[in-house]
Write a protein that holds these residues in place. Structure first.
Motif, PDB file in Angstrom:
ATOM      1  N   UNK A  25       8.469  12.930  10.596  1.00 49.27           N
ATOM      2  CA  UNK A  25       8.593  14.297  10.107  1.00 49.27           C
ATOM      3  C   UNK A  25       8.618  14.246   8.585  1.00 49.27           C
ATOM      4  N   UNK A  26       7.725  15.015   7.944  1.00 51.42           N
ATOM      5  CA  UNK A  26       7.600  14.964   6.494  1.00 51.42           C
ATOM      6  C   UNK A  26       7.588  16.367   5.894  1.00 51.42           C
ATOM      7  N   UNK A  27       8.623  16.688   5.140  1.00 51.64           N
ATOM      8  CA  UNK A  27       8.670  17.927   4.376  1.00 51.64           C
ATOM      9  C   UNK A  27       8.539  19.188   5.212  1.00 51.64           C
ATOM     10  N   UNK A  28       9.088  19.189   6.402  1.00 53.66           N
ATOM     11  CA  UNK A  28       8.910  20.326   7.306  1.00 53.66           C
ATOM     12  C   UNK A  28       9.811  21.491   6.899  1.00 53.66           C
ATOM     13  N   UNK A  29       9.177  22.643   6.738  1.00 55.89           N
ATOM     14  CA  UNK A  29       9.871  23.882   6.396  1.00 55.89           C
ATOM     15  C   UNK A  29       9.444  24.963   7.381  1.00 55.89           C
ATOM     16  N   UNK A  30      10.411  25.748   7.848  1.00 49.30           N
ATOM     17  CA  UNK A  30      10.092  26.852   8.764  1.00 49.30           C
ATOM     18  C   UNK A  30      10.979  28.034   8.425  1.00 49.30           C
ATOM     19  N   UNK A  31      10.327  29.180   8.177  1.00 44.58           N
ATOM     20  CA  UNK A  31      11.030  30.408   7.834  1.00 44.58           C
ATOM     21  C   UNK A  31      10.628  31.501   8.810  1.00 44.58           C
ATOM     22  N   UNK A  41      15.039  28.465   8.703  1.00 44.90           N
ATOM     23  CA  UNK A  41      15.461  27.621   9.815  1.00 44.90           C
ATOM     24  C   UNK A  41      15.428  26.141   9.460  1.00 44.90           C
ATOM     25  N   UNK A  42      14.393  25.726   8.731  1.00 47.52           N
ATOM     26  CA  UNK A  42      14.273  24.333   8.274  1.00 47.52           C
ATOM     27  C   UNK A  42      13.835  24.334   6.815  1.00 47.52           C
ATOM     28  N   UNK A  76       6.348  24.830  18.304  1.00 50.73           N
ATOM     29  CA  UNK A  76       6.296  25.726  17.146  1.00 50.73           C
ATOM     30  C   UNK A  76       5.617  24.969  16.010  1.00 50.73           C
ATOM     31  N   UNK A  77       5.137  25.699  15.014  1.00 46.80           N
ATOM     32  CA  UNK A  77       4.449  25.074  13.873  1.00 46.80           C
ATOM     33  C   UNK A  77       5.226  25.341  12.585  1.00 46.80           C
ATOM     34  N   UNK A  78       5.280  24.366  11.697  1.00 48.08           N
ATOM     35  CA  UNK A  78       5.977  24.581  10.424  1.00 48.08           C
ATOM     36  C   UNK A  78       5.138  25.416   9.454  1.00 48.08           C
ATOM     37  N   UNK A  79       5.807  26.038   8.501  1.00 48.56           N
ATOM     38  CA  UNK A  79       5.105  26.724   7.421  1.00 48.56           C
ATOM     39  C   UNK A  79       4.551  25.712   6.429  1.00 48.56           C
ATOM     40  N   UNK A  89      -1.067  13.705  14.678  1.00 45.78           N
ATOM     41  CA  UNK A  89      -0.501  14.765  13.856  1.00 45.78           C
ATOM     42  C   UNK A  89      -0.414  16.042  14.684  1.00 45.78           C
ATOM     43  N   UNK A  90       0.776  16.355  15.104  1.00 44.37           N
ATOM     44  CA  UNK A  90       1.018  17.485  16.009  1.00 44.37           C
ATOM     45  C   UNK A  90       0.683  18.809  15.343  1.00 44.37           C
ATOM     46  N   UNK A  91       0.935  18.911  14.048  1.00 42.13           N
ATOM     47  CA  UNK A  91       0.797  20.179  13.337  1.00 42.13           C
ATOM     48  C   UNK A  91      -0.646  20.650  13.218  1.00 42.13           C
ATOM     49  N   UNK A  92      -1.627  19.801  13.506  1.00 40.66           N
ATOM     50  CA  UNK A  92      -3.029  20.214  13.409  1.00 40.66           C
ATOM     51  C   UNK A  92      -3.688  20.377  14.784  1.00 40.66           C
ATOM     52  N   UNK A  93      -2.949  20.150  15.860  1.00 40.46           N
ATOM     53  CA  UNK A  93      -3.534  20.218  17.192  1.00 40.46           C
ATOM     54  C   UNK A  93      -3.779  21.662  17.630  1.00 40.46           C
ATOM     55  N   UNK A  94      -4.882  21.872  18.331  1.00 37.46           N
ATOM     56  CA  UNK A  94      -5.135  23.156  18.965  1.00 37.46           C
ATOM     57  C   UNK A  94      -4.452  23.222  20.310  1.00 37.46           C
ATOM     58  N   UNK A  95      -4.701  24.303  21.043  1.00 39.81           N
ATOM     59  CA  UNK A  95      -4.036  24.497  22.321  1.00 39.81           C
ATOM     60  C   UNK A  95      -4.317  23.355  23.299  1.00 39.81           C
ATOM     61  N   UNK A  96      -5.566  22.900  23.362  1.00 35.22           N
ATOM     62  CA  UNK A  96      -5.929  21.824  24.292  1.00 35.22           C
ATOM     63  C   UNK A  96      -5.219  20.529  23.920  1.00 35.22           C
TER      64      UNK A  96
END
Length: 242
Positions: A25-31, A41-42, A76-79, A89-96
């Motif tokens: 996890x690197x620099x994850x921010x979520x608002x 939130x993060x 969920x996805x980070x901002x 890299x989970x943050x770039x995956x599509x639905x499939x």
């Protein structure tokens, strides 16, 4: 950013560089929200989890524990920031890609159990294997093995309403293991259980992590789970404290 890193007495913290991490996890921010209703939130959260490591994420209600677990599991996805699980890299995956991640790599345990009321314990455990179209003989063998692992061999044909809360959570754990995941995410898995049952479930989680060779990230407020974990990450107001 440093993290609150407490190695449980008598346990060896799994070592490893970023390249070897199961979770990065690197620099994850979520608002959430905007203006006066904004919830941070993060806030710039970074940490690694090594393969085979069991990490407890602790903090007060509303501190960001569930949001963090949702980021790691792709719910969920980070901002801002990135999350990698087993090199993906989970943050770039599509639905499939996210569906494949949850089917093949990551499993979840929730405090609400989430069992299907019409199905027996064995049928609930077998759901992930049905979705993967596992042949019936192999599926039945795996289900029987897992029910034995969680101590419910004699309750295979009972439905959730016929089981205690602790037994239902054992079924949920068996179901989470059915697809042979590499990462187990558990969000307050003992939150609805009495203290004695909770201790038994926490000890079971520790045991299955070791017997199945899993990596686990567990949100908890229970000091027993903290003692059973290899490491404790403390989160407050969306920040991982150092």
């Amino acid at each position: 950013m440093s993290v609150a890193d407490e190695t449980a007495p008598g346990r060896h913290r799994a070592a490893g560089s970023s390249a070897e991490a199961m979770v990065e996890v690197r620099g994850v921010t979520r608002t959430y929200g905007s203006g006066a209703g904004t919830v941070h939130a993060l806030r710039d959260v970074s940490f690694d989890v090594a393969p085979g490591e069991m990490v407890a994420v602790v903090g007060r209600s509303g501190s960001g524990k569930t949001t963090l677990l949702n980021m790691v599991g792709g719910l969920d996805r980070p901002d801002a920031g990135t999350v990698r699980v087993d090199g993906t890299e989970v943050t770039t995956l599509g639905d499939a890609g996210l569906s494949r991640l949850r089917r093949e790599t990551v499993s979840y345990i929730f405090q609400t159990f989430g069992l299907m009321p019409p199905l027996t314990a064995a049928e609930n455990v077998g759901v992930p294997l049905r979705l993967r179209r596992t042949p019936v003989p192999e599926r039945e063998e795996r289900v029987a093995l897992l029910l034995d692992l969680v101590g419910l061999r004699e309750h295979a044909e009972q439905r959730p309403a016929e089981l205690s809360g602790g037994q239902q959570q054992r079924v949920a754990i068996a179901r989470a293991l059915a697809g042979s995941p590499r990462l187990l995410i558990a969000d307050e898995p003992t939150g609805q259980l009495d203290a004695e049952t909770g201790v038994a479930i926490m000890a079971l989680l520790r045991g299955v992590v070791e017997s199945e060779g899993l990596t686990a990230v567990v949100a908890t407020h229970d000091p027993v789970m903290m003692a059973l974990a290899d490491r404790v990450l403390t989160i407050a107001d969306g920040r991982v404290e150092g």
